[in-house]
Design a protein around this motif. Structure first.
Motif, mmCIF file in Angstrom:
data_model
loop_
_atom_site.group_PDB
_atom_site.id
_atom_site.type_symbol
_atom_site.label_atom_id
_atom_site.label_comp_id
_atom_site.label_asym_id
_atom_site.label_seq_id
_atom_site.Cartn_x
_atom_site.Cartn_y
_atom_site.Cartn_z
ATOM 1 N N PHE A 37 0.836 -1.203 0.000
ATOM 2 C CA PHE A 37 0.000 0.000 0.000
ATOM 3 C C PHE A 37 0.869 1.251 0.000
ATOM 4 C CE2 PHE A 37 -3.356 -2.645 2.473
ATOM 5 C CZ PHE A 37 -3.592 -3.367 1.332
ATOM 6 N N ARG A 38 1.931 1.229 0.807
ATOM 7 C CA ARG A 38 2.819 2.393 0.874
ATOM 8 C C ARG A 38 3.434 2.676 -0.502
ATOM 9 N NH1 ARG A 38 7.113 0.949 4.331
ATOM 10 N NH2 ARG A 38 5.684 -0.354 5.508
ATOM 11 N N THR A 39 3.891 1.605 -1.153
ATOM 12 C CA THR A 39 4.532 1.778 -2.462
ATOM 13 C C THR A 39 3.538 2.351 -3.473
ATOM 14 O OG1 THR A 39 5.951 -0.093 -1.958
ATOM 15 C CG2 THR A 39 5.851 0.584 -4.258
ATOM 16 N N LEU A 40 2.324 1.827 -3.474
ATOM 17 C CA LEU A 40 1.323 2.306 -4.435
ATOM 18 C C LEU A 40 0.938 3.760 -4.161
ATOM 19 C CD1 LEU A 40 -1.008 -0.824 -4.651
ATOM 20 C CD2 LEU A 40 0.445 0.073 -6.471
ATOM 21 N N GLU A 41 0.898 4.116 -2.877
ATOM 22 C CA GLU A 41 0.529 5.491 -2.531
ATOM 23 C C GLU A 41 1.621 6.480 -2.921
ATOM 24 O OE1 GLU A 41 -0.420 4.852 1.551
ATOM 25 O OE2 GLU A 41 -2.466 4.239 1.065
ATOM 26 N N LYS A 42 2.878 6.054 -2.730
ATOM 27 C CA LYS A 42 4.003 6.966 -2.950
ATOM 28 C C LYS A 42 4.445 7.047 -4.401
ATOM 29 C CE LYS A 42 6.721 6.931 1.308
ATOM 30 N NZ LYS A 42 7.789 6.060 1.825
ATOM 31 N N ASP A 43 4.383 5.925 -5.105
ATOM 32 C CA ASP A 43 5.026 5.845 -6.420
ATOM 33 C C ASP A 43 3.976 5.779 -7.524
ATOM 34 O OD1 ASP A 43 6.445 5.336 -8.678
ATOM 35 O OD2 ASP A 43 7.639 3.697 -7.833
ATOM 36 N N ASP A 44 3.703 6.938 -8.130
ATOM 37 C CA ASP A 44 2.655 6.906 -9.163
ATOM 38 C C ASP A 44 3.189 6.492 -10.535
ATOM 39 O OD1 ASP A 44 3.933 9.168 -9.942
ATOM 40 O OD2 ASP A 44 2.234 10.534 -9.638
ATOM 41 N N THR A 45 4.476 6.064 -10.579
ATOM 42 C CA THR A 45 4.958 5.490 -11.852
ATOM 43 C C THR A 45 4.571 4.011 -11.967
ATOM 44 O OG1 THR A 45 7.115 4.733 -11.031
ATOM 45 C CG2 THR A 45 6.980 7.036 -11.768
ATOM 46 N N VAL A 46 4.064 3.434 -10.877
ATOM 47 C CA VAL A 46 3.670 2.016 -10.940
ATOM 48 C C VAL A 46 2.448 1.887 -11.854
ATOM 49 C CG1 VAL A 46 2.801 0.020 -9.656
ATOM 50 C CG2 VAL A 46 4.603 1.454 -8.670
ATOM 51 N N LYS A 47 2.644 1.246 -13.007
ATOM 52 C CA LYS A 47 1.557 1.103 -13.974
ATOM 53 C C LYS A 47 1.038 -0.331 -14.030
ATOM 54 C CE LYS A 47 1.259 5.264 -14.858
ATOM 55 N NZ LYS A 47 2.240 6.061 -15.574
ATOM 56 N N ALA A 48 1.864 -1.253 -13.560
ATOM 57 C CA ALA A 48 1.418 -2.647 -13.572
ATOM 58 C C ALA A 48 1.864 -3.345 -12.304
ATOM 59 C CB ALA A 48 1.970 -3.375 -14.794
ATOM 60 N N VAL A 49 0.959 -4.163 -11.784
ATOM 61 C CA VAL A 49 1.260 -4.980 -10.606
ATOM 62 C C VAL A 49 1.289 -6.435 -11.063
ATOM 63 C CG1 VAL A 49 0.399 -5.798 -8.382
ATOM 64 C CG2 VAL A 49 0.242 -3.376 -8.958
ATOM 65 N N TYR A 50 2.326 -7.120 -10.611
ATOM 66 C CA TYR A 50 2.573 -8.470 -11.077
ATOM 67 C C TYR A 50 2.390 -9.470 -9.936
ATOM 68 C CZ TYR A 50 5.177 -12.203 -13.412
ATOM 69 O OH TYR A 50 5.555 -13.376 -13.991
ATOM 70 N N ILE A 51 1.593 -10.492 -10.199
ATOM 71 C CA ILE A 51 1.338 -11.530 -9.192
ATOM 72 C C ILE A 51 1.686 -12.886 -9.797
ATOM 73 C CG2 ILE A 51 -0.459 -12.694 -7.827
ATOM 74 C CD1 ILE A 51 -2.038 -10.045 -7.851
ATOM 75 N N GLN A 52 2.524 -13.636 -9.135
ATOM 76 C CA GLN A 52 2.816 -15.002 -9.574
ATOM 77 C C GLN A 52 1.975 -15.957 -8.740
ATOM 78 O OE1 GLN A 52 7.002 -16.252 -10.203
ATOM 79 N NE2 GLN A 52 6.469 -18.005 -8.945
ATOM 80 N N ARG A 53 1.050 -16.628 -9.411
ATOM 81 C CA ARG A 53 0.102 -17.491 -8.688
ATOM 82 C C ARG A 53 0.780 -18.725 -8.086
ATOM 83 N NH1 ARG A 53 -5.261 -20.205 -11.563
ATOM 84 N NH2 ARG A 53 -6.078 -21.304 -9.744
ATOM 85 N N SER A 54 1.588 -19.395 -8.880
ATOM 86 C CA SER A 54 2.175 -20.635 -8.370
ATOM 87 C C SER A 54 3.515 -20.361 -7.702
ATOM 88 C CB SER A 54 2.307 -21.657 -9.497
ATOM 89 O OG SER A 54 3.632 -21.764 -9.920
ATOM 90 N N ARG A 55 4.104 -21.380 -7.119
ATOM 91 C CA ARG A 55 5.326 -21.192 -6.350
ATOM 92 C C ARG A 55 6.544 -20.891 -7.203
ATOM 93 N NH1 ARG A 55 6.849 -24.717 -2.852
ATOM 94 N NH2 ARG A 55 4.851 -25.689 -2.520
ATOM 95 N N GLY A 56 6.555 -21.390 -8.458
ATOM 96 C CA GLY A 56 7.774 -21.282 -9.255
ATOM 97 C C GLY A 56 8.872 -22.061 -8.565
#
Ligand SMILES: *Cc1c(COP(=O)(O)O)cnc(C)c1O
Length: 410
Positions: free
Chosen positions: A148-167
């Motif tokens: 949340f802190r990163t999203l609030e502070k950094d408005d250059t974040v255009k994409a959020v990446y989630i890896q579903r499996s463990r890899g």
């Protein structure tokens, strides 16, 4: 089978989870069948095309069926996508622009993506001035305050990446419930951010797919779960049309997108593979649970928890010892239908930072919906085993693995 009694003892412990796996497969089989019916798949859609591939009805129908199964507006399903990594890279290049930042909320992405993100002088995201931040999971859970802190502070974040499996990590796959919750929270702060999910190994392991939990783009490989062991190559990207169109422009060329692209051999294996995928995934899931129970009974630590329904098809086994890890991989290889006589050796594979040993005696090269096992050669020497087109194959292979481990323990 030499260890028949032992294996059957373990199998008994799995009865409840096996029932859950069967129920999941039945639900997903209906979902896939419905998609074929809704999209009115026809015999002619199995046929191929050539040249530019204009008016390729098979390609269009395949895209439509995947979009329907993954509950998205549109999808690209293409034999021209060389691997899962390629599908993910295409998606990143399609969506991100210079000065944007990609934020991974599941820690360091899968090994092969490191070069795509951080490479130097190779046309990586970094070369195009696209930033990257990662926030590790803490005990397998999202680090919400930090995200949340990163999203609030950094408005250059255009994409959020989630890896579903463990890899290649010692943490269970995420549930779609966890994914739904984090996406809802992210949207409260940044409604317009693009949420992408690396869906590799997660398809058909649950009743839901990530777009149903709010993801904008869902990405995977066709030589894993959704290819059902029959797709000979390829990857898919399913999601909101505005993103899928942009990604299509990367796959071919801006302005052209997926209107071009042909495939002479035809699409039968892709359709049939998708149709088989819920069942084949269930076979692999059962194999993974049985492998976990057997290896635990032999004193090895494994993940995920063998008392719970697994959320991806991977079984991680910790050996704490390089030679036993190699013995395990060799035994898997020698119980493969193809190249059973080959001995896997650790090698520097493209895209991986450590040497990797891979057992993959598969009909489709490197296919990991087929019984396979790979391991980066680094402590604590964890083997990641997955796949199995039939549960019987996994069971027979395990019988021989157990014997070979007993022999190597001498
Ligand atoms: C397999 C995998 C990839 C990459 O797919 P390749 O086909 O090996 O390039 C990416 N992410 C995860 C979680 C994977 O399991």
């Amino acid at each position: 089978m030499r260890n028949k009694e032992f294996i059957e003892q373990q199998e008994k412990k799995a009865a409840k989870i096996f029932r859950q796996i069967d129920e999941t497969a039945l639900f997903n089989q209906e979902k896939v069948l419905d998609a074929f019916k809704i999209c009115r798949v026809e015999a002619r859609h199995m046929l191929g095309s050539s040249g530019y591939g204009y008016d390729d009805a098979g390609k269009a129908a395949l895209n439509a069926v995947f979009a329907q199964v993954f509950k998205t507006e549109s999808a690209i399903v293409s034999p021209q996508i060389a691997s899962g990594t390629h599908a993910i890279a295409l998606s990143l290049y399609g969506v991100l622009r210079p000065k944007d930042t990609l934020l991974s909320v599941t820690g360091t992405p899968y090994d092969t993506l490191n070069e795509t993100i951080n490479g130097q002088g190779t046309g990586s995201l970094r070369d195009f001035q696209i930033g990257f931040k990662e926030i590790a999971l803490t005990n397998g859970k999202f680090d919400k305050p930090k995200i949340f802190r990163t999203l609030e502070k950094d408005d250059t974040v255009k994409a959020v990446y989630i890896q579903r499996s463990r890899g290649y990590s010692w943490r269970p796959a995420l549930s779609t419930g966890q994914i739904r919750q984090i996406i809802a929270d992210i949207r409260k702060i940044r409604p317009g951010v693009c949420v992408m999910v690396d869906n590799c190994y997660g398809e058909f392991c649950s009743l839901e797919e990530p777009a149903e939990a709010g993801a904008d783009i869902v990405i995977g490989s066709l030589i894993k779960n959704p290819g059902g062991g029959l797709a000979p190559c390829g990857g898919y990207i399913a999601g909101k049309s505005k993103y899928v169109d942009l990604i299509g422009y990367r796959l071919t060329a801006p302005g052209i997108g997926i209107e071009t692209g042909s495939y002479v051999p035809g699409y039968r294996a892709f359709f049939q593979g998708l149709f088989m995928a819920p069942h084949i995934t269930a076979q692999a899931l059962k194999g993974s649970v049985l492998a976990g129970l057997c290896m635990e009974a032999l004193g090895f630590e494994t993940s995920p928890d063998t008392k719970k329904m697994p959320l991806d098809i991977i079984r991680a086994v910790k050996f704490n010892d390089e030679s036993r890890l190699l013995a395990f991989c060799k035994s898997i290889q020698s119980n493969s239908p193809v190249d059973s006589f080959a001995a896997p050796e650790p090698w520097a594979m493209p895209g991986y930072s450590d040497k990797v040993v891979m057992a993959a005696g598969a009909f489709v090269q490197g296919s990991s919906i087929e019984l396979s096992c790979d391991a980066p050669i680094r402590p604590p020497y964890i083997a990641y085993m997955q796949g199995g087109l039939t549960y019987g194959h996994v069971k027979i292979a395990l019988d021989n693995v157990i014997s070979s481990l007993q022999n190597s323990a001498g």
